[in-house]
Design an enzyme around this catalytic site. Structure first.
Site, PDB file in Angstrom:
ATOM      1  N   CYS A   1      -1.325   5.816   9.220  1.00  0.00           N
ATOM      2  CA  CYS A   1      -1.632   4.517   8.597  1.00  0.00           C
ATOM      3  C   CYS A   1      -2.765   4.766   7.608  1.00  0.00           C
ATOM      4  CB  CYS A   1      -1.976   3.474   9.648  1.00  0.00           C
ATOM      5  SG  CYS A   1      -3.391   3.918  10.684  1.00  0.00           S
TER       6      CYS A   1
ATOM      7  N   ARG B   1       0.834  -1.199   0.000  1.00  0.00           N
ATOM      8  CA  ARG B   1       0.000   0.000   0.000  1.00  0.00           C
ATOM      9  C   ARG B   1       0.871   1.252   0.000  1.00  0.00           C
ATOM     10  NH1 ARG B   1      -4.641   0.037   4.344  1.00  0.00           N
ATOM     11  NH2 ARG B   1      -5.339   1.766   3.026  1.00  0.00           N
TER      12      ARG B   1
END
Length: 299
Positions: A257, A199
């Site tokens: 995050c 990611r």
């Protein structure tokens, strides 16, 4: 002249004290925690089972949890409603968090222990929020439910409804940053991206509008904080890990995050070795929703 051995011993003692304030050791403290639960001032136990894309945390809790533990819904009690402007898990209104904490039975001055079944990656959200809101004695059960059962300790099924607590919360006890801070952070400090490497690199993006990472951020997946059994790495291993990522005591460190959940686990890991880190609550879900914010890809 400073005695190096004395200095090292003092540093080690400080690290041990800091770590003890953050983590409940799975091997030695699972039994101690069982003893605390029968004492005069038992800790409030919070079961924060949650995982991205799953909605069966409460069902798992009902099937079996630590004795007396209260279920905490991460999506509705540990976050405000999602929005593109604020992200998928915005910080909850403090009054709403206080009302929830009182429902969980959190009392003024009483200890709190949070756990989950995923290495503390969701329980850390409760740890961080309560610490941020001024509750001093909040710990994570290192290893969570698996550590408890591995110690031969029993669980119980069903719902627990505790006596209401009286805790009073006020925000700001832990540092946070916003998107503008995150944009400038890497110029003078270290910005850690706690998501999975793919990611960060922009190879995949399962939930947020754009793939990639905040320019200047360093990849530091939350999973790297944990050993194979789901417990935190030893302090020396964590120190070595974060030192290699340029995250050390006294230096400006911030973490994000996907939506501010697993980043809290990173903050806890850093706190356990004496490194204070700020949390970017909006995280990538907020950043990637703003077309004016630049996106970097690759490793």
């Amino acid at each position: 002249m400073t005695n190096r051995a004395t200095t090292d011993a003092t540093t080690d003692a400080t690290t041990d004290t800091t770590r003890a304030a953050v983590l409940v050791d799975a091997v030695t403290l699972a039994g101690e925690l069982a003893g605390e639960l029968t004492g005069d001032e038992p800790p409030v136990l919070l079961d924060v089972r949650w995982a991205l894309g799953r909605t069966d945390g409460h069902e798992q809790y009902l099937a079996g949890h630590l004795p007396g533990a209260v279920y905490v819904d991460l999506d509705t009690e540990l976050a405000a409603p999602p929005s593109a402007a604020a992200g998928r898990h915005p910080l909850p209104d403090v009054a709403a968090l206080e009302a929830a904490a009182r429902r969980w039975g959190v009392r003024e001055g009483a200890p709190v222990v949070a756990y989950d079944a995923s290495g503390g990656t969701s329980a850390a959200r409760a740890w961080w929020l309560l610490r941020w809101a001024g509750v001093a004695d909040v710990r994570l059960l290192d290893g969570g439910l698996a550590a408890w059962t591995a110690a031969g300790l029993s669980t119980e099924p069903g719902e627990v409804t505790p006596e209401p607590g009286d805790v009073v919360l006020a925000p700001g006890a832990l540092p946070t940053i916003d998107a503008d801070d995150a944009a400038a952070w890497s110029a003078t400090g270290t910005l850690l991206d706690a998501r999975a490497p793919e990611r960060y690199a922009g190879e995949v993006e399962p939930v947020d509008p754009r793939a990639g990472h905040i320019p200047g951020a360093v990849s530091a997946p939350t999973a790297g904080n944990l050993a194979a059994d789901g417990t935190f790495l030893p302090p020396d291993a964590l120190t070595e890990r974060f030192r290699a990522l340029r995250a050390r005591a006294g230096a400006p460190v911030a973490v994000y995050c996907g939506s501010g959940v697993t980043a809290a686990h990173q903050v806890a890991a850093l706190a356990s070795i004496g490194v204070e880190a700020a949390l970017y609550p909006g995280s990538w879900s907020q950043w990637s929703s703003d077309p004016e914010r630049p996106v970097a890809t690759g490793t």
